[in-house]
Write a protein that holds these residues in place. Sequence first.
Motif, short mmCIF file in Angstrom:
data_model
loop_
_atom_site.label_atom_id
_atom_site.label_comp_id
_atom_site.label_asym_id
_atom_site.label_seq_id
_atom_site.Cartn_x
_atom_site.Cartn_y
_atom_site.Cartn_z
N PHE A 317 5.50 -11.12 9.34
CA PHE A 317 6.34 -10.01 8.90
C PHE A 317 5.54 -8.94 8.17
O PHE A 317 5.61 -7.75 8.52
CB PHE A 317 7.42 -10.58 7.97
CG PHE A 317 8.64 -9.74 7.84
CD1 PHE A 317 9.75 -9.98 8.63
CD2 PHE A 317 8.73 -8.72 6.90
CE1 PHE A 317 10.90 -9.23 8.51
CE2 PHE A 317 9.87 -7.96 6.77
CZ PHE A 317 10.96 -8.21 7.57
N ASN A 318 4.77 -9.33 7.17
CA ASN A 318 4.05 -8.35 6.36
C ASN A 318 2.72 -7.92 6.97
O ASN A 318 2.51 -6.75 7.25
CB ASN A 318 3.86 -8.88 4.94
CG ASN A 318 5.17 -8.88 4.15
OD1 ASN A 318 6.22 -8.54 4.68
ND2 ASN A 318 5.11 -9.27 2.89
N VAL A 337 -2.92 -7.54 2.78
CA VAL A 337 -1.49 -7.78 2.81
C VAL A 337 -1.19 -9.28 2.73
O VAL A 337 -0.26 -9.70 2.02
CB VAL A 337 -0.88 -7.17 4.09
CG1 VAL A 337 0.55 -7.65 4.28
CG2 VAL A 337 -0.92 -5.65 4.02
N ALA A 338 -1.96 -10.09 3.43
CA ALA A 338 -1.74 -11.54 3.37
C ALA A 338 -1.93 -12.07 1.95
O ALA A 338 -1.19 -12.94 1.49
CB ALA A 338 -2.69 -12.25 4.34
N VAL A 339 -2.93 -11.53 1.26
CA VAL A 339 -3.21 -11.99 -0.11
C VAL A 339 -2.09 -11.57 -1.07
O VAL A 339 -1.59 -12.39 -1.86
CB VAL A 339 -4.57 -11.43 -0.58
CG1 VAL A 339 -4.78 -11.70 -2.08
CG2 VAL A 339 -5.70 -12.05 0.22
N THR A 340 -1.68 -10.30 -1.03
CA THR A 340 -0.65 -9.85 -1.96
C THR A 340 0.69 -10.55 -1.67
O THR A 340 1.44 -10.86 -2.61
CB THR A 340 -0.46 -8.33 -1.88
OG1 THR A 340 -0.19 -7.94 -0.52
CG2 THR A 340 -1.73 -7.60 -2.35
N THR A 380 7.43 -6.82 -0.01
CA THR A 380 7.40 -6.37 1.38
C THR A 380 7.07 -4.88 1.52
O THR A 380 6.30 -4.49 2.40
CB THR A 380 8.74 -6.68 2.06
OG1 THR A 380 9.00 -8.09 1.96
CG2 THR A 380 8.73 -6.31 3.51
N CYS A 381 7.64 -4.04 0.68
CA CYS A 381 7.39 -2.60 0.80
C CYS A 381 5.96 -2.23 0.44
O CYS A 381 5.34 -1.39 1.09
CB CYS A 381 8.33 -1.83 -0.13
SG CYS A 381 10.05 -1.84 0.36
N SER A 382 5.44 -2.84 -0.60
CA SER A 382 4.18 -2.37 -1.21
C SER A 382 2.99 -3.26 -0.90
O SER A 382 1.91 -3.03 -1.44
CB SER A 382 4.36 -2.30 -2.73
OG SER A 382 4.67 -3.58 -3.27
N CYS A 383 3.12 -4.24 -0.03
CA CYS A 383 2.07 -5.24 0.15
C CYS A 383 0.74 -4.65 0.58
O CYS A 383 -0.31 -5.25 0.35
CB CYS A 383 2.52 -6.31 1.14
SG CYS A 383 3.12 -5.66 2.72
N SER A 384 0.74 -3.49 1.20
CA SER A 384 -0.50 -2.88 1.67
C SER A 384 -1.14 -1.93 0.67
O SER A 384 -2.28 -1.51 0.86
CB SER A 384 -0.25 -2.12 2.98
OG SER A 384 0.62 -1.03 2.75
N VAL A 385 -0.42 -1.56 -0.39
CA VAL A 385 -0.91 -0.50 -1.29
C VAL A 385 -1.03 -0.94 -2.74
O VAL A 385 -1.24 -0.10 -3.61
CB VAL A 385 -0.01 0.75 -1.19
CG1 VAL A 385 -0.08 1.36 0.19
CG2 VAL A 385 1.42 0.44 -1.59
N TRP A 389 -3.50 -8.27 -8.62
CA TRP A 389 -2.87 -8.51 -9.93
C TRP A 389 -1.49 -7.85 -10.01
O TRP A 389 -0.57 -8.36 -10.66
CB TRP A 389 -3.76 -8.01 -11.07
CG TRP A 389 -4.06 -6.54 -11.04
CD1 TRP A 389 -5.17 -5.94 -10.53
CD2 TRP A 389 -3.25 -5.48 -11.57
NE1 TRP A 389 -5.10 -4.57 -10.69
CE2 TRP A 389 -3.93 -4.26 -11.32
CE3 TRP A 389 -2.02 -5.45 -12.23
CZ2 TRP A 389 -3.43 -3.02 -11.72
CZ3 TRP A 389 -1.50 -4.21 -12.61
CH2 TRP A 389 -2.21 -3.02 -12.36
N ALA A 390 -1.32 -6.72 -9.32
CA ALA A 390 -0.01 -6.07 -9.29
C ALA A 390 1.00 -6.89 -8.51
O ALA A 390 2.19 -6.90 -8.82
CB ALA A 390 -0.14 -4.67 -8.69
N ALA A 391 0.53 -7.60 -7.48
CA ALA A 391 1.43 -8.47 -6.71
C ALA A 391 2.00 -9.58 -7.59
O ALA A 391 3.15 -9.99 -7.42
CB ALA A 391 0.68 -9.06 -5.52
N LEU A 392 1.20 -10.06 -8.53
CA LEU A 392 1.70 -11.07 -9.47
C LEU A 392 2.85 -10.51 -10.31
O LEU A 392 3.85 -11.19 -10.56
CB LEU A 392 0.57 -11.54 -10.39
CG LEU A 392 -0.61 -12.27 -9.71
CD1 LEU A 392 -1.70 -12.54 -10.73
CD2 LEU A 392 -0.13 -13.57 -9.08
#
Length: 579
Positions: A317-318, A337-340, A380-385, A389-392
């Motif tokens: 999906f992502n 993207v996979a990491v975030t 989902t929206c921001s996974c590429s940008v 640490w922000a993903a956490l």
Amino acid sequence: MASPAPSGSPPLVIYSCTDEQMLEVTELVGDSATAAIVCSQYDCSFTAVSCVLKYLAAQQADLSEQMDGTAKAEVALSLDVAFLLFSAYLVFGPMQLGFALLCAGAIRSKNSMNVLMKNILDACTGAIGFYLFGYAFAFGHHANQTSNAFIGDHNFALSYTTQVSSLDSNVSYDGFATQGWHVFFFQWSFCAAATTIVSGAVAERCTFQAYLAYAFFISSFVYPVVVHWVWSASGWLSAFNTSRDGYALLLQTGAIDFAGGGVVHLTGGMAALMGAWIIGPRIGRFDASGKVNEMKGHSATLVVMGTFLLWFGFYGFNPGSNLTIATTASAIVVSRVAVTTTLSAGAAGLTGLFWRYMRTSTWDTVLVCNCCLAGLVGITCSCSVVEPWAALICGFVAAFVFIGFEYVVLYKMKIDDPVSAVALHLFCGVWGLLFPGLLAQPTYVADVYGAYGFGPDVKGSKKFGILYGGHGQVLLCQVIEALSICAWVGVMMGAFFGLLKVAKRLRVPVDQELAGLDVSKHTKEAYNGAIMPTAGGGAGGGGGYGSNGGERGSGFYTGAGPAGDTSTGGGHAANGGYD
């Protein structure tokens, strides 16, 4: 003999042949036009054969270079097509199975077969609806033209896709790479995911006919219009629309919705809200005073299995939403993207785990599953940008968004959503949409969107997250997308479910609901008549928000349903779950 190049020409020597030399060269190459080229580019004063050989050697080198470039382009296209197809396999296979298992586990066993059938028919009905109308409304346009900013207007029943996907196609615009079979299949897998979100929200009381009609309507019209707005190169919200002097229509920026947090999850969540609200609660969900009665799901095993399958599917999906992987730049984006995606889910799951333990001194397996999924929806929206640490942070907040709005939907809004689809998809989807406006990293935004509607001056114009010092236009675009999707889907699906309710085609009769839809509609139970083990009391037994000072009870156990319900129940606390 040689003569100087004409004034203004590159400093190259231009040769010429005598009439005799021209005749010899013409005899060797077979035509006068080619002979003239040879005579102008090579010195034929020694022998005609030598200059012709030099010409042929140069032509061979050019041909080899062209063939090498063509081979590389074909390998890149093949790799991109394989990547997109495999991503679609992940989105459709594991995710649809995950939806089905989790949804079945989160409701009572007497309705399991019915909800599993509806999940299967999401894919079946959605495939026909998206084929006939949906894909055209989402991305359709005539060759060498753009469609309007609201809805696509061409390629119904894949007429244009069929044309450009032929080996002998003469279409010179939007060929196989961008409009081929693989693109339709990938986009349909997303459509199927959006369609199935509603199944759990209206589970245990929705008629079969109403559900089929809903699945066709949302897959053929409601969802595709949102897709067109956000992902089409003509859409008014799209960051890929460069019609305003190379910039997007909306604030010269467009909305960041990389993998569909708004397009898929918010659309499905809003449809779920309208469906659950209009169809009304299950019999016995609230007592006469409005107090919530427990109606627990019957299988924690199915919920956990479904969660793992959905998490696995999110890796199609992502990352798959990058659409290409054949270059180094694309490979970097896909892997990031996979990491975030992973970090957001992990942070959300741990947040739910420790939050529940701090409040009740118990470990809630189902809440952990739901929070993991909340983290996946939120990123989902921001996974590429965003940075890892922000993903956490995204996952951490998404867990609290889910926990808080699950309570609000049931206890404050009095909406019976058996699988918490509204809290998970609608509200976590909104959080995910807002997140890029806060923490979209400048370099990542330039890498992913700089060649499109954001323009090449992403950093100079500060089109990134406000917490990095960016201007507010990115955040404003995200807010506009969220409000627009809620308004569109709310009106369309509200009217649709409302008409079905007025026509008395939305909800099953009371006797069928009490008996269970498996027996009344399918003539047999999901477990072949086996009696599920029971333990615990009836309505309201075993904790829940109401009996624990605003928190759900611990554990996942089976128990009888509310008064008048003779089914074997199960221990899904409050209404957690996912669809």
